[in-house]
Design a protein around this motif. Sequence first.
Motif, PDB file in Angstrom:
ATOM      1  N   ARG A   1       0.863  -1.181   0.000  1.00  0.00           N
ATOM      2  CA  ARG A   1       0.000   0.000   0.000  1.00  0.00           C
ATOM      3  C   ARG A   1       0.901   1.232   0.000  1.00  0.00           C
ATOM      4  NH1 ARG A   1      -2.367  -3.444   3.760  1.00  0.00           N
ATOM      5  NH2 ARG A   1      -1.221  -2.434   5.452  1.00  0.00           N
ATOM      6  N   TRP A   2       0.760   2.061  -1.029  1.00  0.00           N
ATOM      7  CA  TRP A   2       1.537   3.293  -1.127  1.00  0.00           C
ATOM      8  C   TRP A   2       0.628   4.501  -0.924  1.00  0.00           C
ATOM      9  CZ3 TRP A   2       5.562   2.862  -5.708  1.00  0.00           C
ATOM     10  CH2 TRP A   2       6.481   1.836  -5.393  1.00  0.00           C
ATOM     11  N   ALA A   3       1.197   5.559  -0.361  1.00  0.00           N
ATOM     12  CA  ALA A   3       0.420   6.762  -0.062  1.00  0.00           C
ATOM     13  C   ALA A   3       1.269   7.999  -0.351  1.00  0.00           C
ATOM     14  CB  ALA A   3      -0.032   6.759   1.395  1.00  0.00           C
TER      15      ALA A   3
ATOM     16  N   GLN B   1      -2.332  11.297  10.419  1.00  0.00           N
ATOM     17  CA  GLN B   1      -3.626  10.819   9.926  1.00  0.00           C
ATOM     18  C   GLN B   1      -3.444   9.826   8.784  1.00  0.00           C
ATOM     19  OE1 GLN B   1      -5.861  14.342   8.925  1.00  0.00           O
ATOM     20  NE2 GLN B   1      -6.556  14.663  11.033  1.00  0.00           N
ATOM     21  N   LEU B   2      -2.486  10.099   7.916  1.00  0.00           N
ATOM     22  CA  LEU B   2      -2.204   9.191   6.802  1.00  0.00           C
ATOM     23  C   LEU B   2      -1.735   7.832   7.320  1.00  0.00           C
ATOM     24  CD1 LEU B   2      -2.162   9.310   3.669  1.00  0.00           C
ATOM     25  CD2 LEU B   2       0.269   9.828   3.841  1.00  0.00           C
ATOM     26  N   ILE B   3      -0.889   7.859   8.328  1.00  0.00           N
ATOM     27  CA  ILE B   3      -0.380   6.616   8.913  1.00  0.00           C
ATOM     28  C   ILE B   3      -1.496   5.834   9.594  1.00  0.00           C
ATOM     29  CG2 ILE B   3       1.130   5.675  10.699  1.00  0.00           C
ATOM     30  CD1 ILE B   3       3.034   8.038  10.113  1.00  0.00           C
ATOM     31  N   ARG B   4      -2.263   6.527  10.416  1.00  0.00           N
ATOM     32  CA  ARG B   4      -3.311   5.826  11.189  1.00  0.00           C
ATOM     33  C   ARG B   4      -4.427   5.288  10.300  1.00  0.00           C
ATOM     34  NH1 ARG B   4      -2.470  10.084  15.072  1.00  0.00           N
ATOM     35  NH2 ARG B   4      -4.177  11.246  14.127  1.00  0.00           N
ATOM     36  N   LYS B   5      -4.790   6.035   9.290  1.00  0.00           N
ATOM     37  CA  LYS B   5      -5.929   5.644   8.464  1.00  0.00           C
ATOM     38  C   LYS B   5      -5.587   4.539   7.475  1.00  0.00           C
ATOM     39  CE  LYS B   5      -9.598   7.562   5.543  1.00  0.00           C
ATOM     40  NZ  LYS B   5     -10.173   8.816   4.963  1.00  0.00           N
TER      41      LYS B   5
ATOM     42  N   ASN C   1      -2.092   3.010   7.200  1.00  0.00           N
ATOM     43  CA  ASN C   1      -0.954   2.166   7.564  1.00  0.00           C
ATOM     44  C   ASN C   1      -0.217   1.690   6.309  1.00  0.00           C
ATOM     45  OD1 ASN C   1       0.820   0.757   9.212  1.00  0.00           O
ATOM     46  ND2 ASN C   1      -0.459  -1.078   9.260  1.00  0.00           N
ATOM     47  N   PRO C   2       0.274   2.602   5.467  1.00  0.00           N
ATOM     48  CA  PRO C   2       0.871   2.213   4.186  1.00  0.00           C
ATOM     49  C   PRO C   2       2.235   1.557   4.364  1.00  0.00           C
ATOM     50  CG  PRO C   2       1.151   4.553   4.546  1.00  0.00           C
ATOM     51  CD  PRO C   2       0.303   4.060   5.685  1.00  0.00           C
ATOM     52  N   ASP C   3       2.676   0.861   3.328  1.00  0.00           N
ATOM     53  CA  ASP C   3       4.028   0.304   3.314  1.00  0.00           C
ATOM     54  C   ASP C   3       5.049   1.377   2.949  1.00  0.00           C
ATOM     55  OD1 ASP C   3       3.663  -2.753   3.595  1.00  0.00           O
ATOM     56  OD2 ASP C   3       2.154  -2.165   2.118  1.00  0.00           O
ATOM     57  N   ARG C   4       4.628   2.340   2.132  1.00  0.00           N
ATOM     58  CA  ARG C   4       5.528   3.421   1.732  1.00  0.00           C
ATOM     59  C   ARG C   4       4.740   4.718   1.588  1.00  0.00           C
ATOM     60  NH1 ARG C   4      10.567   3.488  -0.587  1.00  0.00           N
ATOM     61  NH2 ARG C   4      10.470   1.261  -1.095  1.00  0.00           N
ATOM     62  N   ILE C   5       5.354   5.815   2.042  1.00  0.00           N
ATOM     63  CA  ILE C   5       4.766   7.141   1.900  1.00  0.00           C
ATOM     64  C   ILE C   5       5.699   8.002   1.063  1.00  0.00           C
ATOM     65  CG2 ILE C   5       4.041   9.252   3.077  1.00  0.00           C
ATOM     66  CD1 ILE C   5       3.418   7.555   5.527  1.00  0.00           C
ATOM     67  N   PHE C   6       5.150   8.622   0.025  1.00  0.00           N
ATOM     68  CA  PHE C   6       5.880   9.630  -0.736  1.00  0.00           C
ATOM     69  C   PHE C   6       5.517  10.996  -0.171  1.00  0.00           C
ATOM     70  CE2 PHE C   6       5.685   6.048  -3.579  1.00  0.00           C
ATOM     71  CZ  PHE C   6       6.903   6.056  -4.219  1.00  0.00           C
ATOM     72  N   ILE C   7       6.516  11.785   0.147  1.00  0.00           N
ATOM     73  CA  ILE C   7       6.280  13.145   0.628  1.00  0.00           C
ATOM     74  C   ILE C   7       6.763  14.120  -0.436  1.00  0.00           C
ATOM     75  CG2 ILE C   7       6.826  14.884   2.364  1.00  0.00           C
ATOM     76  CD1 ILE C   7       7.036  12.723   4.423  1.00  0.00           C
ATOM     77  N   GLU C   8       5.836  14.943  -0.924  1.00  0.00           N
ATOM     78  CA  GLU C   8       6.165  15.960  -1.920  1.00  0.00           C
ATOM     79  C   GLU C   8       5.996  17.330  -1.272  1.00  0.00           C
ATOM     80  OE1 GLU C   8       4.597  17.894  -6.130  1.00  0.00           O
ATOM     81  OE2 GLU C   8       3.641  16.088  -5.354  1.00  0.00           O
TER      82      GLU C   8
ATOM     83  N   LEU D   1       8.869   5.392  11.067  1.00  0.00           N
ATOM     84  CA  LEU D   1       9.217   5.748   9.696  1.00  0.00           C
ATOM     85  C   LEU D   1      10.677   5.420   9.404  1.00  0.00           C
ATOM     86  CD1 LEU D   1       7.488   9.246   9.439  1.00  0.00           C
ATOM     87  CD2 LEU D   1       6.553   7.003   8.811  1.00  0.00           C
ATOM     88  N   LEU D   2      10.917   4.877   8.230  1.00  0.00           N
ATOM     89  CA  LEU D   2      12.260   4.574   7.755  1.00  0.00           C
ATOM     90  C   LEU D   2      12.496   5.399   6.493  1.00  0.00           C
ATOM     91  CD1 LEU D   2      14.868   2.881   7.850  1.00  0.00           C
ATOM     92  CD2 LEU D   2      13.667   1.132   6.535  1.00  0.00           C
ATOM     93  N   LEU D   3      13.264   6.484   6.625  1.00  0.00           N
ATOM     94  CA  LEU D   3      13.546   7.345   5.481  1.00  0.00           C
ATOM     95  C   LEU D   3      14.535   6.621   4.573  1.00  0.00           C
ATOM     96  CD1 LEU D   3      13.176  10.072   4.067  1.00  0.00           C
ATOM     97  CD2 LEU D   3      15.079  10.945   5.443  1.00  0.00           C
ATOM     98  N   SER D   4      14.023   6.021   3.509  1.00  0.00           N
ATOM     99  CA  SER D   4      14.852   5.128   2.692  1.00  0.00           C
ATOM    100  C   SER D   4      15.452   5.814   1.471  1.00  0.00           C
ATOM    101  CB  SER D   4      14.028   3.917   2.240  1.00  0.00           C
ATOM    102  OG  SER D   4      12.976   4.311   1.383  1.00  0.00           O
ATOM    103  N   GLY D   5      15.010   7.026   1.154  1.00  0.00           N
ATOM    104  CA  GLY D   5      15.586   7.711   0.003  1.00  0.00           C
ATOM    105  C   GLY D   5      15.071   9.127  -0.146  1.00  0.00           C
TER     106      GLY D   5
END
Length: 345
Positions: free
Chosen positions: A35-37, A82-86, A88-95, A118-122
């Motif tokens: 699940r990506w968000a 809210q994004l995490i709780r609602k 629970n994605p595997d990856r979040i893109f922050i723009e 959170l694991l900031l992977s890139g």
Amino acid sequence: MRYQGIKVTLVTGFLGAGKTTLIRHLLEQSPANERWAVLVNEFGDIGLDGAFYSDLGVAIAEVAGGCVCCTTSAAFQQGLNQLIRKYNPDRIFIEPSGLGHPKQIIQQLRGHMYSDVLLLSGVFCVLDARILHDERYTNHVIFKDQVESAHGIVLSHVDRYQSQDFDAVDQYLSQCFMPSSPPVVFKSDPMKLDATALDIGLTEIFVSSRFTNHSYIRGTGLHESYLPVSDLRKDIKRELSDHGRYYYQKQQDSMQVLGWYWAVGEYVDSDKLLSMIRLIALQEGVYRVKGVFALNPSEAVFVNVARGEVSSTVAPWKEVSRMEVIGSIDGKWPDKVKVGCEALI
């Protein structure tokens, strides 16, 4: 309820660089078992950017008014939480906004509040190299911040470059980075980025073409692992094409990631697999598990584990089995997981 081991990809870039275009391209590569968000922000208050992702069926949270730029912003924390709780994605893109300070955002993401969440992977900076000839950009503190924070530089509008634009990239990056620690530059036309590059910010600490006894160190600093990453992926693809297994281990801060690729033609027993996954989910220190496991040449079991809850589904699949486990950097869970994986197939 605990949320842990969510990967974060930060995509920065000055105004009009092409961040939204790149993220859309990446979202189209979303694996079926993840699940990506997206957490998106613009400097204004309209909240328009979210509309550009609405047709992709991913979870979206918007923070208007440039709030992502501010480390102390309650709106940023609220939108992210809210994004995490609602979802629970595997990856979040922050723009963030084109006027956002990524170093402040990175500090927030790696702070105590999100230490095992959170694991900031890139971190990727989208850059139109043509602006490197304009000191209004190159001397701008935010522009410098965006480039210097990046693990990878993704060049946009490459079809419009002249040879001097490519030279400007090399010259500018040589001013920003030590020769031993440059970012990876992606310069495809049209602009694209393979999803396998998204974890470029994690440090490789163990690599093996089999599941036993072969390892080497790629350096303790994050930048020291950048240049070998492309060669490492070539090795992975070569290994898979040669019908070989592959194992890797990465880490950053308080988390580590273990991953496996099985060989072509290796298939799992569904009951045995799910039994092993449930045992892994119970291990102290394990945050998340995701994988796709071939049952036969045309089907696979897609598995996702979060907060100890196991979900699985059978769907079409014609590639090799693969799995990734994210957990604490401490504890004995990796040894137990390795034993289970070695015996699985």
